[in-house]
Design a protein around this motif. Structure first.
Motif, mmCIF file in Angstrom:
data_model
loop_
_atom_site.group_PDB
_atom_site.id
_atom_site.type_symbol
_atom_site.label_atom_id
_atom_site.label_comp_id
_atom_site.label_asym_id
_atom_site.label_seq_id
_atom_site.Cartn_x
_atom_site.Cartn_y
_atom_site.Cartn_z
ATOM 1 N N ARG A 1 34.837 58.645 39.339
ATOM 2 C CA ARG A 1 34.016 57.405 38.801
ATOM 3 C C ARG A 1 32.842 57.378 39.446
ATOM 4 N N VAL B 1 29.699 51.955 39.948
ATOM 5 C CA VAL B 1 30.599 52.376 38.976
ATOM 6 C C VAL B 1 29.921 52.142 37.547
ATOM 7 N N ALA B 2 29.708 50.717 37.452
ATOM 8 C CA ALA B 2 29.363 50.203 36.321
ATOM 9 C C ALA B 2 27.973 50.574 35.855
ATOM 10 N N GLY B 3 27.209 51.081 36.852
ATOM 11 C CA GLY B 3 25.650 51.414 36.396
ATOM 12 C C GLY B 3 24.877 50.246 36.647
ATOM 13 N N HIS B 4 25.232 49.523 37.431
ATOM 14 C CA HIS B 4 24.171 48.076 37.617
ATOM 15 C C HIS B 4 23.277 48.412 38.747
ATOM 16 N N ARG C 1 26.854 59.504 35.742
ATOM 17 C CA ARG C 1 25.671 59.858 34.649
ATOM 18 C C ARG C 1 24.463 60.143 35.253
ATOM 19 N N VAL D 1 31.626 48.663 43.171
ATOM 20 C CA VAL D 1 31.889 48.351 41.704
ATOM 21 C C VAL D 1 30.646 48.569 40.843
ATOM 22 N N ASP D 2 29.480 47.931 41.424
ATOM 23 C CA ASP D 2 28.348 47.920 40.714
ATOM 24 C C ASP D 2 27.665 49.272 40.457
ATOM 25 N N HIS E 1 37.313 56.205 44.467
ATOM 26 C CA HIS E 1 36.581 56.369 43.189
ATOM 27 C C HIS E 1 35.845 57.757 43.077
ATOM 28 N N ASN F 1 26.334 57.270 40.272
ATOM 29 C CA ASN F 1 27.029 57.045 39.224
ATOM 30 C C ASN F 1 27.136 58.558 38.564
#
Length: 328
Positions: free
Chosen positions: A222, A200-203, A138, A197-198, A217, A136
């Motif tokens: 992303r 990207v979402a930070g999971h 971040r 997807v996860d 992405h 990610n």
């Protein structure tokens, strides 16, 4: 057209011509199919394997003068399609879109009804793509050295996803961890899409995944790409270093996709099919689309492709054993 693509297309054509001289021979020296062909696709519709199989089947039909039908036979990690192909009549009329599970699965499954070397006649390797390590944006890891430091500080608790247990992404990550001397928690997903997807979402914190599944992405910001696992940088991400140059010299893991026939298929049929497929892969509309997805078109002929299959089949059992990856 870029110079690189122009050279690629010319190389593919020359490879087809140089490796397969009989395909351009006089009438009577070339195999001619006498009924429709089928291209077995080992996954459900959608995804890169299915797309490649359908593109090649569509382009091959007018060149051979026979219908060429792409048939989806998903199941058991692609084993159903491989077993079906291995049992088919070896006359050039049955082909399969193979990929790395062909050489990995015998080490993963306790009971398997095919041998990747003995039961198949490689026709042409079409494309390759690296795995890419992404995080990610971040994430504190801004490069591969930072990722290794992060993993060591986390003491095995860093979550690193893959597209599935025993997948090429899982094994690339396991091999990287073994050689880099780090441990982390493997999180398997059912496919690269959900894993991306996860992240990207930070999971989940990081992911080893085949480049085409993540490239859009990465381009959109992303995901942050830290390294690719191929020996050379990817033309789709020229600014992203390889694992080999950043940390582990000699590290090289790629996914491949190609066309194989049942063992015993006549050499004349292999030669004709490989020559036609090499010409298809050299078409600008075909090569260009594959490159945009993050693949490198290789158009590697039967002998070199067979050598690669043998090498991959010998490589993975020890990696699987050390990763403790097993599927039923």
């Amino acid at each position: 057209m870029t110079l690189r693509r122009d050279l690629l297309l010319r190389s593919a054509l020359l490879a087809g011509a140089g490796l397969l001289p009989r395909a351009a021979g006089a009438v009577g020296t070339t195999w001619v199919p006498d009924r429709p062909l089928r291209v077995i696709v080992p996954v459900a519709p959608g995804g890169s394997l299915d797309i490649l199989g359908r593109v090649l089947a569509r382009q091959l039909a007018p060149r051979l003068g026979q219908p060429v039908v792409a048939e989806n036979h998903p199941g058991a990690g692609s084993n159903l399609a491989f077993e079906l192909t291995a049992r088919a009549r070896p006359d050039g009329h049955t082909l399969v879109v193979g990929s790395d599970p062909l050489t990995i699965n015998p080490a993963l499954y306790p009971r398997i009804a095919f041998d990747p070397v003995r039961d198949f006649a490689p026709v042409i390797e079409a494309v390759r793509a690296p795995q890419v390590l992404v995080v990610n944006p971040r994430s504190p890891a801004r490069d591969l050295a930072g990722f290794v430091a992060w993993a060591r500080e986390a003491e095995g608790k860093l979550s690193v996803a893959s597209q599935g247990n025993g997948s090429i992404g899982h094994l690339a990550g396991a091999l990287f961890g073994q050689e880099a001397g780090i441990a982390y928690t493997h999180v398997p997903y059912r496919g690269g899409g959900p894993a991306v997807v996860d992240v990207v979402a930070g999971h989940v914190e990081a992911l080893f995944v085949t480049l085409p599944a993540a490239i859009e992405h990465i381009r959109a910001g992303r995901l942050r790409a830290l390294a690719v696992t191929s020996a050379q940088r990817s033309g789709a991400l020229p600014d992203v270093p390889t694992v080999a140059e950043a940390l582990l010299p000699g590290f090289d893991v790629v996914t491949w996709q190609g066309i194989l026939a049942p063992a015993g298929t006549p050499p004349a049929a292999i030669a004709r099919l490989a020559g036609e497929l090499a010409a298809i892969l050299a078409l600008p509309e075909v090569a260009g689309d594959l490159e945009r997805q993050g693949f490198t078109v290789t158009a590697t002929g039967p002998d070199r492709f067979a050598a690669h299959v043998r090498a991959e089949a010998a490589r993975w059992p020890e990696v699987v054993r050390r990763a403790n990856a097993r599927l039923e």
